[in-house]
Design a protein around this motif. Structure first.
Motif, PDB file in Angstrom:
ATOM      1  N   LYS A  45      40.567  34.547  32.766  1.00 41.04           N
ATOM      2  CA  LYS A  45      41.242  35.815  33.013  1.00 41.04           C
ATOM      3  C   LYS A  45      40.213  36.898  33.325  1.00 41.04           C
ATOM      4  O   LYS A  45      39.050  36.808  32.931  1.00 41.04           O
ATOM      5  N   SER A  46      40.668  37.936  34.018  1.00 39.58           N
ATOM      6  CA  SER A  46      39.748  38.994  34.447  1.00 39.58           C
ATOM      7  C   SER A  46      39.079  39.686  33.261  1.00 39.58           C
ATOM      8  O   SER A  46      37.895  40.032  33.321  1.00 39.58           O
ATOM      9  N   GLY A  47      39.815  39.867  32.166  1.00 46.87           N
ATOM     10  CA  GLY A  47      39.229  40.517  30.992  1.00 46.87           C
ATOM     11  C   GLY A  47      38.088  39.711  30.408  1.00 46.87           C
ATOM     12  O   GLY A  47      37.034  40.254  30.058  1.00 46.87           O
ATOM     13  N   ALA A  48      38.289  38.394  30.306  1.00 43.85           N
ATOM     14  CA  ALA A  48      37.242  37.522  29.766  1.00 43.85           C
ATOM     15  C   ALA A  48      36.051  37.462  30.715  1.00 43.85           C
ATOM     16  O   ALA A  48      34.893  37.471  30.282  1.00 43.85           O
ATOM     17  N   LEU A  49      36.323  37.417  32.011  1.00 38.66           N
ATOM     18  CA  LEU A  49      35.240  37.371  32.996  1.00 38.66           C
ATOM     19  C   LEU A  49      34.423  38.659  32.946  1.00 38.66           C
ATOM     20  O   LEU A  49      33.186  38.632  32.992  1.00 38.66           O
ATOM     21  N   ALA A  50      35.109  39.785  32.833  1.00 41.26           N
ATOM     22  CA  ALA A  50      34.415  41.073  32.748  1.00 41.26           C
ATOM     23  C   ALA A  50      33.552  41.142  31.497  1.00 41.26           C
ATOM     24  O   ALA A  50      32.403  41.588  31.536  1.00 41.26           O
ATOM     25  N   SER A  51      34.102  40.680  30.376  1.00 39.84           N
ATOM     26  CA  SER A  51      33.381  40.723  29.108  1.00 39.84           C
ATOM     27  C   SER A  51      32.128  39.864  29.140  1.00 39.84           C
ATOM     28  O   SER A  51      31.076  40.253  28.626  1.00 39.84           O
ATOM     29  N   ARG A  52      32.219  38.705  29.775  1.00 33.02           N
ATOM     30  CA  ARG A  52      31.102  37.758  29.758  1.00 33.02           C
ATOM     31  C   ARG A  52      30.049  38.052  30.821  1.00 33.02           C
ATOM     32  O   ARG A  52      28.885  37.686  30.657  1.00 33.02           O
ATOM     33  N   THR A  53      30.434  38.711  31.910  1.00 38.83           N
ATOM     34  CA  THR A  53      29.484  38.950  33.003  1.00 38.83           C
ATOM     35  C   THR A  53      28.944  40.371  33.045  1.00 38.83           C
ATOM     36  O   THR A  53      27.916  40.625  33.673  1.00 38.83           O
ATOM     37  N   GLY A  54      29.655  41.318  32.411  1.00 38.21           N
ATOM     38  CA  GLY A  54      29.240  42.712  32.497  1.00 38.21           C
ATOM     39  C   GLY A  54      29.772  43.423  33.725  1.00 38.21           C
ATOM     40  O   GLY A  54      29.513  44.612  33.924  1.00 38.21           O
ATOM     41  N   HIS A 114      48.909  37.817  36.211  1.00 39.53           N
ATOM     42  CA  HIS A 114      47.535  38.018  35.763  1.00 39.53           C
ATOM     43  C   HIS A 114      46.541  37.390  36.744  1.00 39.53           C
ATOM     44  O   HIS A 114      46.809  36.328  37.310  1.00 39.53           O
ATOM     45  N   ARG A 115      45.404  38.053  36.913  1.00 40.04           N
ATOM     46  CA  ARG A 115      44.348  37.510  37.770  1.00 40.04           C
ATOM     47  C   ARG A 115      43.613  36.399  37.022  1.00 40.04           C
ATOM     48  O   ARG A 115      43.205  36.586  35.876  1.00 40.04           O
ATOM     49  N   LEU A 116      43.405  35.275  37.709  1.00 37.57           N
ATOM     50  CA  LEU A 116      42.723  34.125  37.122  1.00 37.57           C
ATOM     51  C   LEU A 116      41.645  33.643  38.091  1.00 37.57           C
ATOM     52  O   LEU A 116      41.896  33.509  39.293  1.00 37.57           O
ATOM     53  N   TYR A 117      40.450  33.366  37.552  1.00 35.50           N
ATOM     54  CA  TYR A 117      39.308  32.996  38.384  1.00 35.50           C
ATOM     55  C   TYR A 117      38.869  31.565  38.093  1.00 35.50           C
ATOM     56  O   TYR A 117      38.706  31.184  36.925  1.00 35.50           O
ATOM     57  N   ASP A 118      38.672  30.783  39.155  1.00 32.37           N
ATOM     58  CA  ASP A 118      38.168  29.425  38.969  1.00 32.37           C
ATOM     59  C   ASP A 118      36.657  29.406  39.220  1.00 32.37           C
ATOM     60  O   ASP A 118      36.038  30.444  39.476  1.00 32.37           O
ATOM     61  N   ARG A 119      36.068  28.231  39.142  1.00 28.09           N
ATOM     62  CA  ARG A 119      34.613  28.119  39.278  1.00 28.09           C
ATOM     63  C   ARG A 119      34.128  28.640  40.628  1.00 28.09           C
ATOM     64  O   ARG A 119      33.111  29.333  40.714  1.00 28.09           O
ATOM     65  N   ARG A 120      34.836  28.316  41.697  1.00 31.59           N
ATOM     66  CA  ARG A 120      34.428  28.753  43.031  1.00 31.59           C
ATOM     67  C   ARG A 120      34.379  30.275  43.121  1.00 31.59           C
ATOM     68  O   ARG A 120      33.459  30.851  43.719  1.00 31.59           O
ATOM     69  N   GLN A 121      35.341  30.928  42.501  1.00 27.59           N
ATOM     70  CA  GLN A 121      35.381  32.392  42.549  1.00 27.59           C
ATOM     71  C   GLN A 121      34.314  33.017  41.654  1.00 27.59           C
ATOM     72  O   GLN A 121      33.773  34.077  41.971  1.00 27.59           O
ATOM     73  N   VAL A 122      33.989  32.345  40.541  1.00 24.39           N
ATOM     74  CA  VAL A 122      32.908  32.836  39.681  1.00 24.39           C
ATOM     75  C   VAL A 122      31.569  32.723  40.413  1.00 24.39           C
ATOM     76  O   VAL A 122      30.722  33.618  40.329  1.00 24.39           O
TER      77      VAL A 122
END
Length: 237
Positions: free
Chosen positions: A7-16, A40-48
């Motif tokens: 999720k976008s919140g988790a991605l934001a928290s982990r990447t800054g 909800h926005r969801l990111y897979d490995r390719r998008q990360v």
């Protein structure tokens, strides 16, 4: 598959990278996530991986439009982007390491240091002085003494925040005439004036410095687009 999505919140928290920035990248089509049934926005490995590429290219000074074009070119694959970022970081590190080596040599045996070694050390230390006359440097020293160390530190601490705010407005496509950008441009001009004292010659030398030392500008997240954007806003004021 769901277990591999972030999720976008988790991605934001982990990447800054802030949620606001992720949403902006989605809005402009630079980084488009999946959507859950509830929206909800969801990111897979390719998008990360793509986000890592965006962050790398931002740190070497590219604008979002330049990043989009770069990522759309086949030669700019993940490996190539990482290599570009590494090369830029190595350039910065080399300058600092060179200065450290020269200072260590002089510190170890100051009485044996050759004139050439000392001159080369001064050259590395005085990159700033290539762009300013002796008279301008003396004026800047006097101005620094007048402002005081505490005030200089306060101004220096404000610059990164101001640059980030201006870049945010640029990325959102805010019109230079917009009151938000007008206020930021006014403050930008005030901080420049703190340094130059309104001296047109020092102002021109400052501009030449940033044009001639792009690595230094990139370290402060500055690039031509930022400067042009602020100039447009100031012309509209």
């Amino acid at each position: 598959m769901a277990d591999d999505l972030i999720k976008s919140g988790a991605l934001a928290s982990r990447t800054g990278v802030s949620i606001r920035t992720l949403h902006h990248y989605d809005k402009i089509g630079l980084l488009t996530p999946h959507r859950s049934p509830s929206g909800h926005r969801l990111y897979d490995r390719r998008q990360v991986v793509r986000l890592q590429q965006i962050v790398s290219l931002r740190q070497i000074g590219l604008s979002l439009d330049e990043i989009r074009k770069a990522l759309n070119r086949s030669e700019h694959n993940a490996r190539r982007i990482i290599e570009l970022h590494i090369a830029r970081l190595k350039q910065r590190i080399e300058v600092q390491q060179d200065l450290c080596r020269r200072l260590e040599v002089i510190a170890a045996r100051p009485e044996l240091a050759s004139i050439e070694e000392i001159i080369k050390t001064i050259e590395v230390m005085t990159m700033f002085e290539k762009y300013y006359t002796k008279e301008q440097l003396e004026t800047l020293r006097k101005r620094a003494a007048e402002l005081g160390e505490d005030h200089i530190h306060e101004v220096a601490a404000e610059w990164p925040k101001l640059i980030a705010e201006v870049r945010g407005e640029l990325q959102r496509g805010t019109d230079p005439k917009d009151p938000r950008m007008q206020a930021l441009a006014k403050r930008w001009n005030e901080l420049v004036h703190e340094f130059t004292g309104g001296d047109p010659g020092i102002t021109e030398s400052l501009n030449n410095f940033y044009r001639g030392e792009p690595q230094f500008a990139a370290q402060q997240s500055l690039d031509g687009q930022i400067f042009d954007y602020v100039r447009k806003a100031l012309r509209e004021s």
